[in-house]
Each structure stands twice: as C-alpha cells, then as structure tokens.
Design a protein around this motif. Sequence first.
Motif, PDB file in Angstrom:
ATOM      1  N   ALA A 242      -4.559  12.360  62.447  1.00 28.25           N
ATOM      2  CA  ALA A 242      -5.373  13.111  63.397  1.00 28.25           C
ATOM      3  C   ALA A 242      -6.498  13.888  62.728  1.00 28.25           C
ATOM      4  N   ILE A 243      -6.269  14.334  61.483  1.00 32.86           N
ATOM      5  CA  ILE A 243      -7.259  15.208  60.834  1.00 32.86           C
ATOM      6  C   ILE A 243      -7.974  14.526  59.674  1.00 32.86           C
ATOM      7  N   GLY A 244      -7.637  13.261  59.415  1.00 32.83           N
ATOM      8  CA  GLY A 244      -8.332  12.529  58.357  1.00 32.83           C
ATOM      9  C   GLY A 244      -8.017  13.001  56.957  1.00 32.83           C
ATOM     10  N   GLY A 245      -6.768  13.411  56.722  1.00 37.21           N
ATOM     11  CA  GLY A 245      -6.361  13.854  55.393  1.00 37.21           C
ATOM     12  C   GLY A 245      -6.210  15.356  55.302  1.00 37.21           C
ATOM     13  N   VAL A 246      -5.266  15.803  54.466  1.00 38.66           N
ATOM     14  CA  VAL A 246      -4.927  17.232  54.402  1.00 38.66           C
ATOM     15  C   VAL A 246      -5.684  17.995  53.327  1.00 38.66           C
ATOM     16  N   ASP A 247      -6.452  17.313  52.502  1.00 37.81           N
ATOM     17  CA  ASP A 247      -7.157  17.989  51.411  1.00 37.81           C
ATOM     18  C   ASP A 247      -8.076  19.084  51.948  1.00 37.81           C
ATOM     19  N   GLU A 248      -7.994  20.266  51.305  1.00 39.52           N
ATOM     20  CA  GLU A 248      -8.847  21.422  51.592  1.00 39.52           C
ATOM     21  C   GLU A 248      -8.677  21.972  53.011  1.00 39.52           C
ATOM     22  N   ALA A 249      -7.618  21.573  53.701  1.00 41.56           N
ATOM     23  CA  ALA A 249      -7.390  22.074  55.058  1.00 41.56           C
ATOM     24  C   ALA A 249      -6.538  23.338  55.027  1.00 41.56           C
ATOM     25  N   MET A 250      -6.838  24.262  55.944  1.00 41.32           N
ATOM     26  CA  MET A 250      -5.995  25.431  56.166  1.00 41.32           C
ATOM     27  C   MET A 250      -5.275  25.214  57.488  1.00 41.32           C
ATOM     28  N   PHE A 251      -3.937  25.365  57.458  1.00 38.30           N
ATOM     29  CA  PHE A 251      -3.124  25.062  58.631  1.00 38.30           C
ATOM     30  C   PHE A 251      -2.616  26.345  59.286  1.00 38.30           C
ATOM     31  N   TYR A 252      -2.726  26.378  60.609  1.00 34.43           N
ATOM     32  CA  TYR A 252      -2.171  27.455  61.426  1.00 34.43           C
ATOM     33  C   TYR A 252      -1.121  26.817  62.335  1.00 34.43           C
ATOM     34  N   VAL A 253       0.114  27.292  62.245  1.00 40.67           N
ATOM     35  CA  VAL A 253       1.218  26.682  62.983  1.00 40.67           C
ATOM     36  C   VAL A 253       1.808  27.707  63.933  1.00 40.67           C
ATOM     37  N   CYS A 254       1.907  27.342  65.217  1.00 43.05           N
ATOM     38  CA  CYS A 254       2.480  28.268  66.191  1.00 43.05           C
ATOM     39  C   CYS A 254       3.187  27.508  67.303  1.00 43.05           C
ATOM     40  N   GLY A 255       4.430  27.870  67.534  1.00 48.67           N
ATOM     41  CA  GLY A 255       5.232  27.267  68.585  1.00 48.67           C
ATOM     42  C   GLY A 255       6.641  27.815  68.491  1.00 48.67           C
ATOM     43  N   PRO A 256       7.610  27.196  69.165  1.00 45.28           N
ATOM     44  CA  PRO A 256       9.008  27.620  69.015  1.00 45.28           C
ATOM     45  C   PRO A 256       9.447  27.506  67.556  1.00 45.28           C
ATOM     46  N   THR A 257      10.426  28.301  67.174  1.00 39.72           N
ATOM     47  CA  THR A 257      10.866  28.330  65.771  1.00 39.72           C
ATOM     48  C   THR A 257      11.211  26.949  65.226  1.00 39.72           C
ATOM     49  N   PRO A 258      11.965  26.092  65.949  1.00 37.76           N
ATOM     50  CA  PRO A 258      12.248  24.748  65.411  1.00 37.76           C
ATOM     51  C   PRO A 258      10.973  23.933  65.192  1.00 37.76           C
ATOM     52  N   PHE A 259       9.992  24.096  66.064  1.00 35.46           N
ATOM     53  CA  PHE A 259       8.711  23.401  65.907  1.00 35.46           C
ATOM     54  C   PHE A 259       8.021  23.857  64.626  1.00 35.46           C
ATOM     55  N   ASN A 260       7.980  25.163  64.405  1.00 34.50           N
ATOM     56  CA  ASN A 260       7.343  25.687  63.198  1.00 34.50           C
ATOM     57  C   ASN A 260       8.009  25.167  61.941  1.00 34.50           C
ATOM     58  N   ASP A 261       9.341  25.186  61.922  1.00 34.49           N
ATOM     59  CA  ASP A 261      10.089  24.722  60.752  1.00 34.49           C
ATOM     60  C   ASP A 261       9.827  23.233  60.495  1.00 34.49           C
ATOM     61  N   PHE A 262       9.796  22.447  61.575  1.00 38.05           N
ATOM     62  CA  PHE A 262       9.560  21.003  61.449  1.00 38.05           C
ATOM     63  C   PHE A 262       8.171  20.737  60.884  1.00 38.05           C
ATOM     64  N   CYS A 263       7.160  21.414  61.432  1.00 35.19           N
ATOM     65  CA  CYS A 263       5.783  21.199  60.971  1.00 35.19           C
ATOM     66  C   CYS A 263       5.618  21.593  59.502  1.00 35.19           C
ATOM     67  N   LYS A 264       6.224  22.704  59.112  1.00 37.12           N
ATOM     68  CA  LYS A 264       6.116  23.143  57.722  1.00 37.12           C
ATOM     69  C   LYS A 264       6.718  22.104  56.781  1.00 37.12           C
ATOM     70  N   ALA A 265       7.884  21.562  57.155  1.00 41.51           N
ATOM     71  CA  ALA A 265       8.525  20.546  56.320  1.00 41.51           C
ATOM     72  C   ALA A 265       7.643  19.298  56.219  1.00 41.51           C
ATOM     73  N   GLN A 266       7.020  18.893  57.335  1.00 38.50           N
ATOM     74  CA  GLN A 266       6.146  17.723  57.319  1.00 38.50           C
ATOM     75  C   GLN A 266       4.921  17.962  56.433  1.00 38.50           C
ATOM     76  N   LEU A 267       4.357  19.156  56.504  1.00 35.68           N
ATOM     77  CA  LEU A 267       3.182  19.478  55.687  1.00 35.68           C
ATOM     78  C   LEU A 267       3.543  19.514  54.205  1.00 35.68           C
ATOM     79  N   ASN A 268       4.694  20.086  53.888  1.00 36.22           N
ATOM     80  CA  ASN A 268       5.135  20.114  52.490  1.00 36.22           C
ATOM     81  C   ASN A 268       5.311  18.704  51.936  1.00 36.22           C
ATOM     82  N   GLU A 269       5.832  17.789  52.775  1.00 31.50           N
ATOM     83  CA  GLU A 269       5.998  16.401  52.331  1.00 31.50           C
ATOM     84  C   GLU A 269       4.648  15.735  52.073  1.00 31.50           C
TER      85      GLU A 269
END
Length: 349
Positions: A242-269
């Motif tokens: 969706a964003i064409g690669g994660v390089d130099e991107a700043m991520f803002y994550v907001c939603g229910p706690t399980p959503f936040n945890d899931f997104c963080k794990a995906q970004l770390n991977e």
Amino acid sequence: MPEQNELLKNLVGYVEGRERIAERERTGTDFSESKGKNSAEIAKLHPKRLQLEVMDIFQETSSTKTFRMVSTKGELPPFQAGQYINLFVTIDGVETARPYAISSCPTHRDYYDLTIKIVENGFVTNYLLNQVSAGQEFSATSPMGTFYYNPIIHGKKLVFLAGGSGGAPARSMIESVLNRGVDADYYLVYGNSFANDVIFQDTFQALAEKHDNFHLTEVVSRPSEGFEGLTGYLTGERINEAIGGVDEAMFYVCGPTPFNDFCKAQLNELGVQNKRIRIECNGPPKNPSALQYWPADRKEQDLITVKVRGKGEFKAEVGEPLLNSLERNGYFVENACRSGECSLCRVKV
C-alpha cells in the motif's frame, strides 16, 4: 581603591555604565507586581479542567457518534492533531473517565469533536451513545498526549495504520497536514470489520481525490457477500504494497489494543525500527493473563482484597485494572490515558 576608581573612570563607557546601573537600581523592579501573571497565562493555554457542553451529536455509522463539545467557560485551549482529552462522567453513582481522541482539525478553535465507537458491554460508551443528548455538560482535562506529527524529526513519508475508532485521530492529523500544505506524502491504511461501519469513509475518500499527496487504502476483515474491495488484515505484505516500501517512513498506529500489537509485530518483521513506530495506547490490555510475568497460579477472575490505607477495603478481580476497581468502589484517583503512559494515576502499592 581611589587609584583604582580613577583608573576605571578613564575606561571608555565606564562612567556612563555606572550611571545606567544606578538609574536601574532607582527605577527597576523585582517583578513582584507580575507575580501570578505567568501562571494565569499558562492556565489559559492548558487549564487543569475544561467545562464542556454537548452542542451537537452526529451519527457517523450504526455504531459510532461524534459529539461536538464547546466550552462553557472561556476559550478552548489549542491542541496538536492526534491528542486526546479525558472526559469525566458519573454513571449510576460511579465517577470515572475515559480518554477520547479529538477528531476535529486544530484549526477549528471553537469546538472539539469526539468520535466514539460503542464497545460491547462498554460501561462508558454505552452511556454516552445511548443516554447523552445535546445540552449535557461534562468536565474534562486539557488536550494531552504525545501521539502527533513532529515536522522536525518525523520525515516526509507519514503512514497512519488505523483500525476502527482509530480513524478519529487519523482524521485530525490528516486534515491538519493537508490543510497546512505540509511537504509530505501521507498514507492511510484503514482496517475495519464491516464495509458499512467505516468511520469518516466519505471524508477520507474526498481528501484522497482532492490531494495527490494523500493515499488511501481501505481493508475489510469481514466482508459481506458481493463485496469487491480489499479484504483481510493489515499484514506486513499488505502494508508494504500500500505504501510502496517502508524505507524512511514514520508509522502512526491507532486502534484496539490487539490491532496495535498485530501491526507493530508486522512492522518489526518488515525491519521497521521501534523508533519509527508511534502507537496510541487505547486502554488496558484486553487479556492481561496472556502477558509475560503473569503468575501461573492466578486466574483473572480470582478475588483479592484491596486495602486503601485509612479509608477502607474492598474485593476486586485480579484481572480488572486497579483504577477501575478503585472508581467502582468510590475512590477517585487522578487519571488521563488509562493505558499507563501519562503516569497520573500512580499509587504506592
């Protein structure tokens, strides 16, 4: 000393300087007449409590309403897009509070919009969405929180991963960035359970059509028959695409706690460092017994006795946040985020 004084008088500007010092000593001030003025000005910008009235209520979706709040006492303080206020309520004799992100743009100084999605069995959301009407008054904290865009260090590729009610701060931040003409590309990857329950869908789609630097991706996890949009979850592959690669991107994550945890794990991977991920906490963990260091011999439903020194004691379930237990039993503790970030509710155990 007389010789030294005579020598100093021969220095260019010395006599004039001494005369100015003497004049300042005669006519100067110790600023005692200004005592309290600075505190008063600070209180205007960031008062401890706001007195608010519900001016209007908008039905956003079947599960979500926006409450337009105006001040009944003085001007509303300015805020950073992405910040929240803590709204105090009294329900059936229980004094409690909940933090809600301001969904309106900071350029609208005469009101705050609070967009609230109902939570199943939610004590406060059910009250707000089902019983509150225009004209009702509340108290709240001033805007607070660190979940906002920093133009100095956050770069020019800004990615918002929102889930459900996380669309509220997303709307404020996106409109703020676009209205100010910030030189940045803004991406919103918005996940929702149902296609007919997407908050601010029309607003986001209109902004994407109007601004070339705003890119919108909508994903539905529980599509109805015949749905033709993207389905599933915000996996690392979906985010990267969706964003064409994660390089130099700043991520803002907001939603229910399980959503936040899931997104963080995906970004770390994907190799995104934690310093490039900003998460807006949304209350306590849903399943605290699943956390590391939870004692194996305890169930969330187990009862313990909580003693408040010199004031009494009560029974509480170990899986219930202590703040909730205290409020339910009539003990008020200053609080704001209810997530462990702001530290206002710290007590000695």
